[in-house]
Design a protein around this motif. Structure first.
Motif, mmCIF file in Angstrom:
data_model
loop_
_atom_site.group_PDB
_atom_site.id
_atom_site.type_symbol
_atom_site.label_atom_id
_atom_site.label_comp_id
_atom_site.label_asym_id
_atom_site.label_seq_id
_atom_site.Cartn_x
_atom_site.Cartn_y
_atom_site.Cartn_z
ATOM 1 N N MET A 59 -17.954 14.076 0.256
ATOM 2 C CA MET A 59 -16.685 14.713 0.641
ATOM 3 C C MET A 59 -15.758 14.862 -0.569
ATOM 4 O O MET A 59 -15.016 15.830 -0.671
ATOM 5 N N SER A 60 -15.800 13.907 -1.485
ATOM 6 C CA SER A 60 -14.900 13.959 -2.636
ATOM 7 C C SER A 60 -15.187 15.157 -3.534
ATOM 8 O O SER A 60 -14.331 15.573 -4.297
ATOM 9 N N THR A 61 -16.376 15.733 -3.434
ATOM 10 C CA THR A 61 -16.723 16.880 -4.272
ATOM 11 C C THR A 61 -16.199 18.195 -3.715
ATOM 12 O O THR A 61 -16.250 19.209 -4.395
ATOM 13 N N LEU A 62 -15.713 18.192 -2.496
ATOM 14 C CA LEU A 62 -15.258 19.438 -1.879
ATOM 15 C C LEU A 62 -13.879 19.861 -2.364
ATOM 16 O O LEU A 62 -13.442 20.974 -2.092
ATOM 17 N N GLY A 63 -13.183 18.991 -3.082
ATOM 18 C CA GLY A 63 -11.837 19.300 -3.544
ATOM 19 C C GLY A 63 -11.760 20.457 -4.513
ATOM 20 O O GLY A 63 -10.707 21.061 -4.670
ATOM 21 N N HIS A 64 -12.871 20.805 -5.156
ATOM 22 C CA HIS A 64 -12.830 21.920 -6.103
ATOM 23 C C HIS A 64 -12.889 23.277 -5.401
ATOM 24 O O HIS A 64 -12.713 24.297 -6.036
ATOM 25 N N PHE A 65 -13.121 23.298 -4.102
ATOM 26 C CA PHE A 65 -13.068 24.543 -3.353
ATOM 27 C C PHE A 65 -11.636 24.784 -2.889
ATOM 28 O O PHE A 65 -10.882 23.845 -2.652
ATOM 29 N N ASP A 66 -11.272 26.026 -2.746
ATOM 30 C CA ASP A 66 -9.909 26.375 -2.350
ATOM 31 C C ASP A 66 -9.808 26.428 -0.822
ATOM 32 O O ASP A 66 -9.487 27.460 -0.246
ATOM 33 N N LYS A 67 -10.132 25.311 -0.196
ATOM 34 C CA LYS A 67 -10.032 25.191 1.259
ATOM 35 C C LYS A 67 -9.479 23.823 1.586
ATOM 36 O O LYS A 67 -9.746 22.851 0.898
ATOM 37 N N LYS A 68 -8.742 23.762 2.665
ATOM 38 C CA LYS A 68 -8.297 22.464 3.155
ATOM 39 C C LYS A 68 -9.435 21.848 3.953
ATOM 40 O O LYS A 68 -10.287 22.548 4.502
ATOM 41 N N ILE A 69 -9.421 20.535 4.017
ATOM 42 C CA ILE A 69 -10.483 19.807 4.699
ATOM 43 C C ILE A 69 -9.862 18.915 5.760
ATOM 44 O O ILE A 69 -8.894 18.205 5.485
ATOM 45 N N ALA A 70 -10.404 18.978 6.961
ATOM 46 C CA ALA A 70 -9.987 18.094 8.051
ATOM 47 C C ALA A 70 -11.174 17.185 8.365
ATOM 48 O O ALA A 70 -12.251 17.668 8.710
ATOM 49 N N VAL A 71 -10.999 15.888 8.180
ATOM 50 C CA VAL A 71 -12.065 14.920 8.388
ATOM 51 C C VAL A 71 -11.865 14.258 9.747
ATOM 52 O O VAL A 71 -10.821 13.650 9.994
ATOM 53 N N VAL A 72 -12.857 14.365 10.620
ATOM 54 C CA VAL A 72 -12.803 13.772 11.948
ATOM 55 C C VAL A 72 -13.370 12.358 11.844
ATOM 56 O O VAL A 72 -14.519 12.161 11.457
ATOM 57 N N MET A 73 -12.525 11.370 12.169
ATOM 58 C CA MET A 73 -12.961 9.985 12.063
ATOM 59 C C MET A 73 -11.986 9.060 12.771
ATOM 60 O O MET A 73 -10.931 9.500 13.218
#
Length: 182
Positions: A59-73
């Motif tokens: 998940m930490s690698t997704l920060g380089h994409f220009d999208k917000k991330i919603a983590v369900v947990m």
């Protein structure tokens, strides 16, 4: 013995990630170019991951994409600190209908909705039995129902540990769920 040792490594790597940030562990991504068009699209997608390696590192690698991330947990004191609050928000599944509305909103806003493919949310009616490795396994249907309702794909991702200080983000499959799948 190898399973327990691997799990112990994963727990230590989570602590390294929390203490020193994502730069402390190397992450290779041979399938990054396959994921890039999905991340560059205005459509959101369901990112389905599981307990294969350290999913937090993936998940930490997704920060380089220009999208917000919603983590369900189910948030705990230390998991939230692994994510950048500018790009990532946590949806607490214990809030019931509110969390379902937040998940749908994330997808319709073009965000990445990250969920565990081996976790059940809600009741048994959200499960389907499938044959897996010669036995019956119960898998959650919510990721696919959400993708179907929002008209977005399901992206299956794993982040196995490949050596002492490195992980590999693997895009296993992109599943286009038909609309109205129920």
């Amino acid at each position: 013995c190898r399973l327990v040792r691997t799990y112990a490594y994963t727990m230590v790597d989570q602590m390294v990630l929390m203490s020193f940030g994502p730069q402390a562990l190397a992450v290779e991504s041979p399938t990054r170019e396959t994921l890039k068009p999905l991340a560059d699209s205005s459509r959101g997608f369901v990112l389905l991951h599981a307990h294969v390696g350290c999913w937090q590192v993936g998940m930490s690698t997704l920060g380089h994409f220009d999208k917000k991330i919603a983590v369900v947990m189910i948030p705990d004191g230390h998991s939230a600190s692994m994510f950048d609050p500018k790009t990532t928000r946590i949806i607490d599944v214990r809030t019931g209908m509110q969390s379902l509305m937040e998940m749908t909103d994330a997808l319709l806003s073009g965000d990445i909705l990250a969920m565990m493919g081996d976790r059940t949310i809600g009741s048994e009616q959200n499960l389907i039995d499938v044959q897996f490795l010669g036995a019956t396994a119960w898998l959650p249907t919510l990721p696919y129902r959400l993708a179907s309702a929002a008209g977005v794909p399901v992206v299956v991702l794993a982040a196995p540990r490949i050596n002492k200080h490195a992980y590999e983000m693997r895009l296993a499959k992109v599943i286009e769920v038909p609309p109205g799948a129920g």
